[in-house]
Design an enzyme around this catalytic site. Structure first.
Site, PDB file in Angstrom:
ATOM      1  N   TYR A 168      46.211  -0.407  -0.700  1.00 23.81           N
ATOM      2  CA  TYR A 168      45.786   0.982  -0.632  1.00 23.81           C
ATOM      3  C   TYR A 168      46.980   1.929  -0.802  1.00 23.81           C
ATOM      4  CZ  TYR A 168      41.530  -1.304   0.902  1.00 23.81           C
ATOM      5  OH  TYR A 168      40.435  -2.115   0.961  1.00 23.81           O
ATOM      6  N   ARG A 216      49.684  -0.713   9.733  1.00 19.67           N
ATOM      7  CA  ARG A 216      49.389  -2.019   9.136  1.00 19.67           C
ATOM      8  C   ARG A 216      50.183  -2.152   7.844  1.00 19.67           C
ATOM      9  NH1 ARG A 216      43.429  -4.927   8.417  1.00 19.67           N
ATOM     10  NH2 ARG A 216      44.144  -6.889   9.330  1.00 19.67           N
ATOM     11  N   GLY A 308      39.179 -11.722  13.371  1.00 21.26           N
ATOM     12  CA  GLY A 308      38.231 -10.993  12.561  1.00 21.26           C
ATOM     13  C   GLY A 308      36.927 -11.733  12.383  1.00 21.26           C
ATOM     14  N   CYS A 330      33.126 -19.477  12.550  1.00 23.18           N
ATOM     15  CA  CYS A 330      32.830 -18.953  11.220  1.00 23.18           C
ATOM     16  C   CYS A 330      32.656 -20.096  10.232  1.00 23.18           C
ATOM     17  CB  CYS A 330      33.975 -18.027  10.788  1.00 23.18           C
ATOM     18  SG  CYS A 330      33.878 -17.472   9.075  1.00 23.18           S
TER      19      CYS A 330
END
Length: 355
Positions: A168, A216, A308, A330
């Site tokens: 980003y 981050r 996460g 997961c």
């Protein structure tokens, strides 16, 4: 695993254990208005009730033109404060601390929200394209981060996390593959960090000394050595913690891992950065079982471990781990069902059937 559940601090904020929820956009929870929905509140409330020490709310956009997706939460004007207050209030009521991640996608903004995405300097690799930002646009983005942080404080959050990873806007300044500017925001290492530094300085001035400001970052902008140097720079500047993930792209920062290291190169990058700074470091990426968590925290390789997908699959992961109960691990569906609708996650469906 007693060390996992010992309290620790970020700045003056006491956090009850070393486990965190990293910021993950819950696609489909918000609509194109970017307002908080009941599903957003319920999502974070459930995870907080599980006993997690820290929740970092998903990438929340400082500008409508900087959104990764049109369904992303917003914080670009005061109308968002009441809804975001519902999230912080629910998390605090459950006993966890809560930060919110402030985000601008730069040239990764979707075409339906930005007709002409901008970045550090003109860029086109066939997949992403952006034009060079003007000096005035840079200053406007800095102001937008500042105003968003003020809203986060007013909404009751304990701190903010500036998003400087995952390709980003800030990584588009950090990384020399993109940043070819010849002014004070490009060229040298210090210049490529300048945008993040000025954002920090403005947010700190606006929000005060007691407010947590983290960032981050990747361990691979442009490489591990430079990322360590950047981490030291940010520590000296005043950032309160580092949340280490990947930077502009997926270029590995580590070729070979130690034979006994139980996680991937992204987590290892966080470990190497922690060796070189004195502020808390959060490690993240596919940390999904109690053996990995114990290895990282009990050996003090990281200050916090971010879970996460582990918690998307099992909202009670922390409680189950603490009580030695069965965990719904997961299944690593490809693509992850949470990219479209978390209600389609097979583990969420399984858990609902068991209630």
């Amino acid at each position: 695993m007693a060390g996992i559940f010992e309290p620790r601090y970020i700045r003056k904020i006491k956090i009850e254990n070393g486990l965190a929820l990293p910021p993950m956009v819950a696609f489909g929870f918000a609509d194109e208005s970017g307002m908080v929905s009941d599903r957003n509140v319920a999502h974070y409330s459930r995870i907080a009730q599980n006993g997690i020490g820290l929740i970092i709310v998903e990438a929340t956009c400082i500008s409508p033109e900087g959104r990764l997706d049109s369904r992303q939460l917003g914080i670009w004007d005061d109308s968002f404060i009441d809804g975001l207050s519902r999230i912080s209030g629910a998390v605090h009521e459950a006993g966890s601390k809560v930060f919110i991640q402030l985000h601008h996608a730069g040239m990764k903004a979707k075409s339906d929200v930005a007709k002409e995405p901008f970045t550090s300097s003109d860029y086109d690799d066939g997949r992403m394209k952006g034009r060079e930002m003007t000096y005035e646009e840079i200053k406007r983005v800095i102001s937008q981060f500042r105003e968003a942080a003020i809203r986060a404080r007013e909404a009751g959050f304990d701190g903010v996390e500036i998003h400087g990873a995952h390709g980003y806007l800030l990584t588009q300044f950090f990384n020399s593959k993109v940043n070819k500017r010849t002014d004070q925001y490009g060229g040298t290492f210090e210049n490529r960090n300048r945008l993040a530094a000025e954002i920090y300085e403005d947010v700190r001035e606006a929000c005060g000394d007691d407010f947590v400001i983290g960032i981050r970052v990747g361990s691979n902008d442009d490489n591990l050595e430079e990322s360590i140097e950047r981490a030291r720079f940010f520590e000296k500047l005043g950032f309160d913690y580092l949340h280490v993930s990947t930077g502009f792209d997926g270029t590995r920062s580590v070729d070979e891992l130690p034979e006994d290291f139980p996680c991937n190169w992204i987590v290892y990058g966080g470990v190497k950065i922690k060796e070189n700074v004195g502020i808390p470091v959060i490690g993240v990426n596919m940390i999904k079982d109690e053996n990995q968590i114990g290895y990282l925290l009990n050996n003090e390789l990281l200050d916090f471990v971010a879970l996460g997908r582990a918690q998307l699959a099992d909202y009670n992961f922390v409680k189950h781990m603490r009580n030695n109960d069965k965990i719904l691990y997961c299944l690593e569906c490809k693509p992850c069902k949470w990219w479209t609708d978390g209600r389609e996650c097979p583990r969420q469906i399984q858990a609902a059937r068991q209630i």
